[in-house]
Each structure stands twice: as structure tokens, then as C-alpha cells.
Write a protein that holds these residues in place. Structure first.
Motif, PDB file in Angstrom:
ATOM      1  N   GLU A 292       0.835  -1.215   0.000  1.00  0.00           N
ATOM      2  CA  GLU A 292       0.000   0.000   0.000  1.00  0.00           C
ATOM      3  C   GLU A 292       0.865   1.259   0.000  1.00  0.00           C
ATOM      4  O   GLU A 292       0.564   2.247  -0.669  1.00  0.00           O
ATOM      5  CB  GLU A 292      -0.922   0.016   1.226  1.00  0.00           C
ATOM      6  CG  GLU A 292      -2.115  -0.897   1.085  1.00  0.00           C
ATOM      7  CD  GLU A 292      -3.130  -0.645   2.189  1.00  0.00           C
ATOM      8  OE1 GLU A 292      -3.815   0.410   2.160  1.00  0.00           O
ATOM      9  OE2 GLU A 292      -3.232  -1.501   3.089  1.00  0.00           O
ATOM     10  N   ILE A 293       1.961   1.231   0.767  1.00  0.00           N
ATOM     11  CA  ILE A 293       2.858   2.397   0.812  1.00  0.00           C
ATOM     12  C   ILE A 293       3.542   2.550  -0.553  1.00  0.00           C
ATOM     13  O   ILE A 293       3.611   3.651  -1.114  1.00  0.00           O
ATOM     14  CB  ILE A 293       3.910   2.254   1.940  1.00  0.00           C
ATOM     15  CG1 ILE A 293       3.213   2.140   3.304  1.00  0.00           C
ATOM     16  CG2 ILE A 293       4.868   3.437   1.935  1.00  0.00           C
ATOM     17  CD1 ILE A 293       4.143   1.786   4.454  1.00  0.00           C
ATOM     18  N   ALA A 294       4.000   1.432  -1.092  1.00  0.00           N
ATOM     19  CA  ALA A 294       4.693   1.466  -2.391  1.00  0.00           C
ATOM     20  C   ALA A 294       3.775   2.042  -3.473  1.00  0.00           C
ATOM     21  O   ALA A 294       4.225   2.784  -4.361  1.00  0.00           O
ATOM     22  CB  ALA A 294       5.167   0.075  -2.772  1.00  0.00           C
ATOM     23  N   ALA A 295       2.484   1.738  -3.380  1.00  0.00           N
ATOM     24  CA  ALA A 295       1.538   2.212  -4.402  1.00  0.00           C
ATOM     25  C   ALA A 295       1.422   3.740  -4.397  1.00  0.00           C
ATOM     26  O   ALA A 295       1.073   4.342  -5.415  1.00  0.00           O
ATOM     27  CB  ALA A 295       0.169   1.578  -4.174  1.00  0.00           C
ATOM     28  N   LEU A 296       1.714   4.373  -3.258  1.00  0.00           N
ATOM     29  CA  LEU A 296       1.701   5.842  -3.208  1.00  0.00           C
ATOM     30  C   LEU A 296       2.996   6.430  -3.740  1.00  0.00           C
ATOM     31  O   LEU A 296       3.007   7.508  -4.348  1.00  0.00           O
ATOM     32  CB  LEU A 296       1.535   6.319  -1.751  1.00  0.00           C
ATOM     33  CG  LEU A 296       0.167   6.806  -1.334  1.00  0.00           C
ATOM     34  CD1 LEU A 296      -0.770   5.635  -1.229  1.00  0.00           C
ATOM     35  CD2 LEU A 296       0.260   7.528  -0.012  1.00  0.00           C
ATOM     36  N   LEU A 297       4.096   5.716  -3.476  1.00  0.00           N
ATOM     37  CA  LEU A 297       5.416   6.275  -3.779  1.00  0.00           C
ATOM     38  C   LEU A 297       5.805   6.102  -5.249  1.00  0.00           C
ATOM     39  O   LEU A 297       6.420   6.991  -5.855  1.00  0.00           O
ATOM     40  CB  LEU A 297       6.477   5.610  -2.885  1.00  0.00           C
ATOM     41  CG  LEU A 297       6.235   5.776  -1.376  1.00  0.00           C
ATOM     42  CD1 LEU A 297       7.222   4.914  -0.586  1.00  0.00           C
ATOM     43  CD2 LEU A 297       6.369   7.246  -0.965  1.00  0.00           C
ATOM     44  N   THR A 298       5.445   4.945  -5.824  1.00  0.00           N
ATOM     45  CA  THR A 298       5.897   4.622  -7.186  1.00  0.00           C
ATOM     46  C   THR A 298       5.435   5.647  -8.220  1.00  0.00           C
ATOM     47  O   THR A 298       6.242   6.090  -9.045  1.00  0.00           O
ATOM     48  CB  THR A 298       5.462   3.191  -7.552  1.00  0.00           C
ATOM     49  OG1 THR A 298       5.962   2.331  -6.536  1.00  0.00           O
ATOM     50  CG2 THR A 298       6.017   2.756  -8.892  1.00  0.00           C
ATOM     51  N   PRO A 299       4.172   6.083  -8.218  1.00  0.00           N
ATOM     52  CA  PRO A 299       3.762   7.071  -9.229  1.00  0.00           C
ATOM     53  C   PRO A 299       4.516   8.388  -9.123  1.00  0.00           C
ATOM     54  O   PRO A 299       4.570   9.152 -10.081  1.00  0.00           O
ATOM     55  CB  PRO A 299       2.271   7.292  -8.941  1.00  0.00           C
ATOM     56  CG  PRO A 299       1.849   6.171  -8.079  1.00  0.00           C
ATOM     57  CD  PRO A 299       3.047   5.688  -7.346  1.00  0.00           C
ATOM     58  N   LEU A 300       5.106   8.652  -7.958  1.00  0.00           N
ATOM     59  CA  LEU A 300       5.867   9.896  -7.797  1.00  0.00           C
ATOM     60  C   LEU A 300       7.317   9.726  -8.244  1.00  0.00           C
ATOM     61  O   LEU A 300       8.124  10.655  -8.147  1.00  0.00           O
ATOM     62  CB  LEU A 300       5.841  10.327  -6.317  1.00  0.00           C
ATOM     63  CG  LEU A 300       4.469  10.731  -5.802  1.00  0.00           C
ATOM     64  CD1 LEU A 300       4.404  10.624  -4.294  1.00  0.00           C
ATOM     65  CD2 LEU A 300       4.146  12.155  -6.256  1.00  0.00           C
ATOM     66  N   GLY A 301       7.644   8.504  -8.698  1.00  0.00           N
ATOM     67  CA  GLY A 301       9.019   8.251  -9.155  1.00  0.00           C
ATOM     68  C   GLY A 301       9.970   7.915  -8.024  1.00  0.00           C
ATOM     69  O   GLY A 301      11.188   7.965  -8.200  1.00  0.00           O
ATOM     70  N   LEU A 302       9.414   7.585  -6.853  1.00  0.00           N
ATOM     71  CA  LEU A 302      10.274   7.265  -5.708  1.00  0.00           C
ATOM     72  C   LEU A 302      10.548   5.757  -5.664  1.00  0.00           C
ATOM     73  O   LEU A 302       9.659   4.954  -5.969  1.00  0.00           O
ATOM     74  CB  LEU A 302       9.600   7.716  -4.404  1.00  0.00           C
ATOM     75  CG  LEU A 302       9.537   9.236  -4.219  1.00  0.00           C
ATOM     76  CD1 LEU A 302       8.539   9.619  -3.147  1.00  0.00           C
ATOM     77  CD2 LEU A 302      10.928   9.785  -3.873  1.00  0.00           C
ATOM     78  N   PRO A 303      11.766   5.362  -5.259  1.00  0.00           N
ATOM     79  CA  PRO A 303      12.101   3.938  -5.223  1.00  0.00           C
ATOM     80  C   PRO A 303      11.488   3.246  -4.000  1.00  0.00           C
ATOM     81  O   PRO A 303      11.246   3.890  -2.977  1.00  0.00           O
ATOM     82  CB  PRO A 303      13.628   3.935  -5.110  1.00  0.00           C
ATOM     83  CG  PRO A 303      13.952   5.226  -4.431  1.00  0.00           C
ATOM     84  CD  PRO A 303      12.896   6.218  -4.849  1.00  0.00           C
ATOM     85  N   THR A 304      11.260   1.948  -4.113  1.00  0.00           N
ATOM     86  CA  THR A 304      10.715   1.197  -2.973  1.00  0.00           C
ATOM     87  C   THR A 304      11.727   0.203  -2.420  1.00  0.00           C
ATOM     88  O   THR A 304      11.466  -0.450  -1.412  1.00  0.00           O
ATOM     89  CB  THR A 304       9.430   0.454  -3.381  1.00  0.00           C
ATOM     90  OG1 THR A 304       9.738  -0.368  -4.516  1.00  0.00           O
ATOM     91  CG2 THR A 304       8.326   1.433  -3.745  1.00  0.00           C
ATOM     92  N   SER A 305      12.858   0.062  -3.096  1.00  0.00           N
ATOM     93  CA  SER A 305      13.975  -0.704  -2.520  1.00  0.00           C
ATOM     94  C   SER A 305      15.272  -0.164  -3.106  1.00  0.00           C
ATOM     95  O   SER A 305      15.273   0.393  -4.215  1.00  0.00           O
ATOM     96  CB  SER A 305      13.840  -2.201  -2.814  1.00  0.00           C
ATOM     97  OG  SER A 305      14.013  -2.424  -4.190  1.00  0.00           O
ATOM     98  N   ILE A 306      16.334  -0.281  -2.327  1.00  0.00           N
ATOM     99  CA  ILE A 306      17.652   0.229  -2.732  1.00  0.00           C
ATOM    100  C   ILE A 306      18.678  -0.812  -2.318  1.00  0.00           C
ATOM    101  O   ILE A 306      18.631  -1.292  -1.167  1.00  0.00           O
ATOM    102  CB  ILE A 306      17.922   1.609  -2.053  1.00  0.00           C
ATOM    103  CG1 ILE A 306      17.068   2.704  -2.732  1.00  0.00           C
ATOM    104  CG2 ILE A 306      19.398   1.966  -2.103  1.00  0.00           C
ATOM    105  CD1 ILE A 306      17.189   4.095  -2.134  1.00  0.00           C
ATOM    106  N   PRO A 307      19.596  -1.178  -3.209  1.00  0.00           N
ATOM    107  CA  PRO A 307      20.589  -2.190  -2.844  1.00  0.00           C
ATOM    108  C   PRO A 307      21.459  -1.725  -1.670  1.00  0.00           C
ATOM    109  O   PRO A 307      21.855  -0.576  -1.613  1.00  0.00           O
ATOM    110  CB  PRO A 307      21.462  -2.328  -4.110  1.00  0.00           C
ATOM    111  CG  PRO A 307      20.775  -1.568  -5.178  1.00  0.00           C
ATOM    112  CD  PRO A 307      19.792  -0.649  -4.571  1.00  0.00           C
ATOM    113  N   CYS A 308      21.704  -2.646  -0.729  1.00  0.00           N
ATOM    114  CA  CYS A 308      22.477  -2.290   0.473  1.00  0.00           C
ATOM    115  C   CYS A 308      23.111  -3.566   1.022  1.00  0.00           C
ATOM    116  O   CYS A 308      22.406  -4.575   1.198  1.00  0.00           O
ATOM    117  CB  CYS A 308      21.526  -1.681   1.500  1.00  0.00           C
ATOM    118  SG  CYS A 308      22.309  -0.935   2.927  1.00  0.00           S
ATOM    119  N   THR A 309      24.397  -3.546   1.276  1.00  0.00           N
ATOM    120  CA  THR A 309      25.069  -4.752   1.775  1.00  0.00           C
ATOM    121  C   THR A 309      24.903  -4.873   3.290  1.00  0.00           C
ATOM    122  O   THR A 309      24.544  -3.900   3.967  1.00  0.00           O
ATOM    123  CB  THR A 309      26.579  -4.694   1.478  1.00  0.00           C
ATOM    124  OG1 THR A 309      27.125  -3.593   2.233  1.00  0.00           O
ATOM    125  CG2 THR A 309      26.860  -4.496  -0.011  1.00  0.00           C
ATOM    126  N   GLY A 310      25.216  -6.063   3.808  1.00  0.00           N
ATOM    127  CA  GLY A 310      25.171  -6.288   5.253  1.00  0.00           C
ATOM    128  C   GLY A 310      26.078  -5.314   5.989  1.00  0.00           C
ATOM    129  O   GLY A 310      25.711  -4.768   7.036  1.00  0.00           O
TER     130      GLY A 310
END
Ligand code: NAD
Ligand code: GLY
Length: 354
Positions: A292-310
Motif C-alpha cells: 500500500e505504501i509502495a503504491a503511493l510512492l511509485t507514481p511519484l518516481g520514488l524507489p521502494t527498494s535500494i541495494p544495500c550490503t550487510g
């Protein structure tokens, strides 16, 4: 016109929200600062050329003598060098304790000018005139002012409440889409942590244009929620920490991208979605919340995941050999509109994230 009062004992101030408000800045500043002869206006190299010609005439018409100091636009200006330059310019201007500092710009200008105001002459009055969405819904309210150090962001700062916050939503018209989207990440955050009905309101307005139709309501709602939090916990020892939803992971993403690849808003957006996923895995957050949160952010061009190492997650949550057994309080959602602090060992958090 919408007005809110932040009712901190002895330091209360109004937040005024109105389209076209820049033209009335003089009379409103005069009302708040009846005895101030001079205003020292701080802005940046993008905002100055756009808005100084609008704001200086009404300030001078209200009887203020003004001086302007422009900093280069961008986070790099939130530094000790620019702070010292502002102090010297303030003294060149002849600033006294009865005068005031005005911050005209985004969060960088607000944080830097606010810290300069907090420290020059052991503290002078200051007025926030935020011109980004992020600054309007977040950084101009609540009194956190700071500069960055080589060791990290916002490490030298103070709590220094403004005397007045003036928001003109029309200033948002000149923002690039990406900067508008950064602010929207914080707007969505308020819905997630404190106001499920506001979250639904945003879900029905999935574009910049649709949000701008209702912008005064959006600004009012966000500032009102922040006002309530700040009034309960000005010094950030309890409830104010709820505002960090998405920020613990967001800091990891910002750091992973060396503060260049991802903006703060993009990192917070991904941080909120991943914090919702984490909450679901821990049995705190209902399944489907992250989507539900992702559905608000994606149309604005915002990412919902970002690569990140341990290693990058470990550094961001302060998990080193000494801190292996230490606990961390992550902000999770019990529901959309209800955030809670959730204490867990840092090592267990790292295991969940990797
Ligand atoms: P910013 O101040 O760098 O503004 C982003 C860009 O937009 C800049 O290039 C600026 O020149 C430009 N800009 C500003 N207003 C404009 C306008 N109306 N039209 C066109 N361009 C415009 O960044 P920001 O996102 O506003 O703020 C980020 C800063 O805020 C960070 O330093 C962050 O640490 C701080 N912050 C502080 C708090 C707090 O409580 N004090 C809260 C959140 C963030
Ligand atoms: N932006 C977080 C706070 O003001 O506490």
C-alpha cells in the motif's frame, strides 16, 4: 489562510499557510517582531534569484532594514565554513540582539540559518520561510537546526524554535519534480505513522498535480501532526522518534550511495517500504502494508527498494564489535496511521535485513 500555533511554553509561534503569502511577509514579520529594526535574510543561489525580488520590497515596506546573504545551493553549504561566513556577514551588517534572521529556502538554508541565529550573539530571533515541500512539511517546524560535519550529517546543532513560519505554497511551482517527490516521501510518512485517513486521502491523489490542488490542506495536515509531536516531545526523547519511520534504513541507503546516488527523500521512501516489510516479518505490521505504501510512492518516481550490503546496514545501525549486544529501537507500523517503537537487538535486526 490557515494558521497553526505551536504551543511550546514561552516559545510559541505561528505557522501561516497561504498562496501568495510572500507578498504579505512584511506585515506578518512586523506583527511578530514589532521592535526589530533589521532582518538578515539567508537564501541560496537558486532560491535567491527566484524569490528575493518578491520578498525584499514587502519587508522594507514594513520598515525593516534588510541585508541578504546567499549561500551556494546544495547540502555542501550546511557546513562550518558557511556558518562562520554568515556570522561575519551578520556582524558586518551590524546585527544586534533585537534584530532577526530570516531563512528563505529549503531545509539546507533553514538548518544553517537557524543554527547561525541560535548561536550569533548567544541567540537572535529567526523566521522560517520554507520554499521546498520537505522544508514546509518538516524541517521548518520543530526547531531542529544544524550543520553537517565530516563525521556525519547534522552532528553540530541546537534546538532553536523560530518566531514565525510563513509558507507560500506557490513557491512549490518552481521545484523540479524530483525535489517535489522528495518532500512527498515525508508527506506519505505522516500518513503512515499518525493518520490513516490522511494516508487514504493521499492514495486518492496519485500525482503532483492532484496534490497541488489540495496543497494547503496537505501542508496544514502535516504541520499539525508535527506540531502535536513537537509539543509532546520537543527534545526528541520519546514520541518525536516516531518521525524517524523509514529513516533508520533510509540512512543506510543514503550512506550506501555515498550521499550522491540517492536523495534523502528517495532513501526514506525505500526505507518506509522496507520497514513495513520488516514489521510484517516480525508480526507487528499487517501483511500488504508495504504494498500500500509502495503504491503511493511509485507514481511519484520514488524507489521502494535500494541495494544495500550487510556491512552498510551494520554501519548505519551502529553495529560494531562493541555494540553487538546493544538494542535498537526501530519504528514500525501496527497499522497504517499507527507507528510504534520496537526494541530489538541490533544483531537480530541485521539478520532480518540481510
Ligand atoms: P535543499 O534546501 O537543498 O533544497 C533542495 C533544492 O531545491 C536546492 O537546490 C534548492 O536551491 C532548491 N529550491 C529550494 N526551493 C526552491 C524553489 N521554490 N524552487 C526551485 N528550487 C528550489 O533541500 P531540502 O530537501 O529542502 O532540505 C534538505 C535538508 O533539510 C537536509 O539538510 C536535511 O538534513 C534537512 N532536514 C532538516 C530537518 C529538521 O527538522 N531540521 C528535517 C528534515 C530535513
Ligand atoms: N525531522 C525529524 C524531526 O524533526 O524530529
Amino acid at each position: 489562510m490557515k494558521t497553526l500555533t505551536v504551543a511550546l511554553p514561552g516559545r510559541e509561534y505561528d505557522i501561516v499557510i497561504e498562496r501568495g503569502l510572500l507578498d504579505r511577509a512584511g506585515e506578518l514579520c512586523r506583527k511578530t517582531l514589532p521592535g526589530a529594526p533589521r532582518l538578515f535574510v539567508v537564501t541560496d543561489s537558486t532560491v535567491g534569484p527566484l524569490y528575493l525580488k518578491r520578498i525584499i520590497p514587502p519587508l522594507e515596506a514594513a520598515g525593516f532594514e534588510t541585508a541578504v546573504c546567499e549561500i551556494p545551493a546544495g547540502e555542501a553549504s550546511k557546513c562550518a565554513g558557511e556558518l562562520a561566513r554568515l556570522w561575519e556577514c551578520m556582524m558586518d551588517f551590524g546585527l544586534t540582539r533585537t534584530d532577526a534572521v530570516v531563512a528563505l529556502g529549503g531545509g539546507v538554508v533553514g538548518d544553517l540559518a537557524g543554527f547561525a541565529a541560535a548561536t550569533i550573539l548567544r541567540g537572535v530571533a529567526f523566521v522560517q520561510i520554507p520554499t521546498t515541500l520537505l522544508a514546509q512539511v518538516d524541517s521548518s517546524v520543530g526547531g531542529k537546526v544544524a550543520i553537517d560535519l565530516d563525521h556525519g550529517k547534522n552532528l553540530a546543532g541546537a534546538f532553536w524554535q523560530p518566531k514565525l513560519v510563513l509558507m507560500d505554497p506557490d513557491t512549490l511551482d518552481t521545484l523540479p519534480d524530483a525535489t517535489f517527490a522528495d518532500g512527498m516521501a515525508e508527506v506519505v510518512k505522516y500518513g503512515c505513522i499518525l493518520d490513516g485517513a490522511f494516508f487514504s486521502f493521499l492514495a486518492q491523489r496519485p500525482s503532483r498535480a492532484a496534490i497541488m490542488v489540495e496543497i494547503e490542506h496537505v501542508l496544514y495536515t502535516c504541520c499539525n501532526l508535527k506540531r502535536m509531536v513537537v509539543e509532546k516531545d520537543e527534545r526528541d526523547t520519546g514520541k518525536r522518534m516516531l518521525l524517524n519511520f523509514g529513516h533508520t534504513l533510509g540512512h543506510a541507503y543514503e550512506k550506501a550511495g555515498h550521499y550522491e546516488t540517492w536523495t534523502h527523500g528517495q532513501a526514506v521512501a525505500a526505507g518506509m517500504v522496507q520497514a513495513a516489510r520488516l514489521g510484517t516479518r516480525l508480526g507487528v505490521t499487517p501483511a500488504g502494508t508495504a504494498e500500500e505504501i509502495a503504491a503511493l510512492l511509485t507514481p511519484l518516481g520514488l524507489p521502494t527498494s535500494i541495494p544495500c550490503t550487510g556491512e552498510e546496514y551494520a554501519a548505519a545501525i551502529g553495529l560494531d564489535k562493541k555494540g553487538a549486544g546493544a538494542e535498537i529501537s526501530v519504528i514500525l507500523l501496527e497499522a497504517l496511521g499507527k507507528a510504534v517503537p520496537h526494541k530489538m537487538p541490533k544483531a537480530a535486526l541485521l539478520e532480518e535485513l540481510t
